[in-house]
Enzyme design. Structure first.
Site, short mmCIF file in Angstrom:
data_model
loop_
_atom_site.label_atom_id
_atom_site.label_comp_id
_atom_site.label_asym_id
_atom_site.label_seq_id
_atom_site.Cartn_x
_atom_site.Cartn_y
_atom_site.Cartn_z
N LYS A 160 0.80 -1.19 -0.03
CA LYS A 160 0.08 0.02 0.01
C LYS A 160 0.84 1.41 -0.01
CE LYS A 160 -3.22 2.58 2.92
NZ LYS A 160 -2.10 3.43 3.83
N PRO A 161 0.75 2.07 -0.91
CA PRO A 161 1.28 3.59 -1.01
C PRO A 161 1.53 4.12 0.35
CG PRO A 161 0.02 3.13 -2.88
CD PRO A 161 -0.30 2.17 -1.89
N HIS A 163 1.69 7.09 0.75
CA HIS A 163 1.22 8.42 0.87
C HIS A 163 -0.70 8.33 0.73
CE1 HIS A 163 1.35 7.36 -3.39
NE2 HIS A 163 2.44 7.35 -3.01
N CYS A 164 -1.02 7.14 0.79
CA CYS A 164 -2.41 6.77 0.79
C CYS A 164 -3.28 6.50 1.95
CB CYS A 164 -2.74 5.71 -0.30
SG CYS A 164 -2.54 6.06 -2.07
N MET A 165 -4.21 7.13 2.30
CA MET A 165 -5.05 6.73 3.61
C MET A 165 -5.41 5.52 3.40
SD MET A 165 -4.70 9.92 4.94
CE MET A 165 -5.97 10.18 6.27
#
Length: 102
Positions: free
Chosen positions: A97-98, A100-102
């Site tokens: 999961k990136p 910077h992604c919530m």
């Protein structure tokens, strides 16, 4: 090889990634992967290999414009991956999961 997933549904072991796994995972999300999806998925994998991180949206668009098509924009990516282009493309690419992604 194990197909363990992390708490976000991403592969815990990228080496376990296959195109069949990506197809099945996308299908579970009600997405049929097309040629355009695969181009983005492969670009995300290449960027990850080059930088050891998943790209933020702006960088992904910039790279896609350079490598694939100058007309690619965020609307194009959202049509392919409606929930979150970077996160979904990373998921189907077998990447974490990136950050910077919530």
């Amino acid at each position: 090889m194990s197909l363990n997933l992390d708490q976000h549904g991403h592969l815990a072991n990228r080496a376990a990634w296959t195109t069949d796994w990506a197809e099945a995972t996308a299908q579970a999300d009600e997405i049929k992967l097309t040629k355009d999806h695969w181009q983005v998925i492969k670009a995300v994998q290449q960027l990850f290999d080059e930088t050891e991180d998943t790209p933020p949206m702006r960088l992904l668009i910039k790279v896609l414009k350079q490598r694939l098509d100058a007309d690619i924009d965020s609307r194009f990516l959202y049509r392919l991956f409606p929930d979150n282009p970077v996160r979904q493309a990373s998921k189907y690419a077998g990447l974490p999961k990136p950050k910077h992604c919530m």
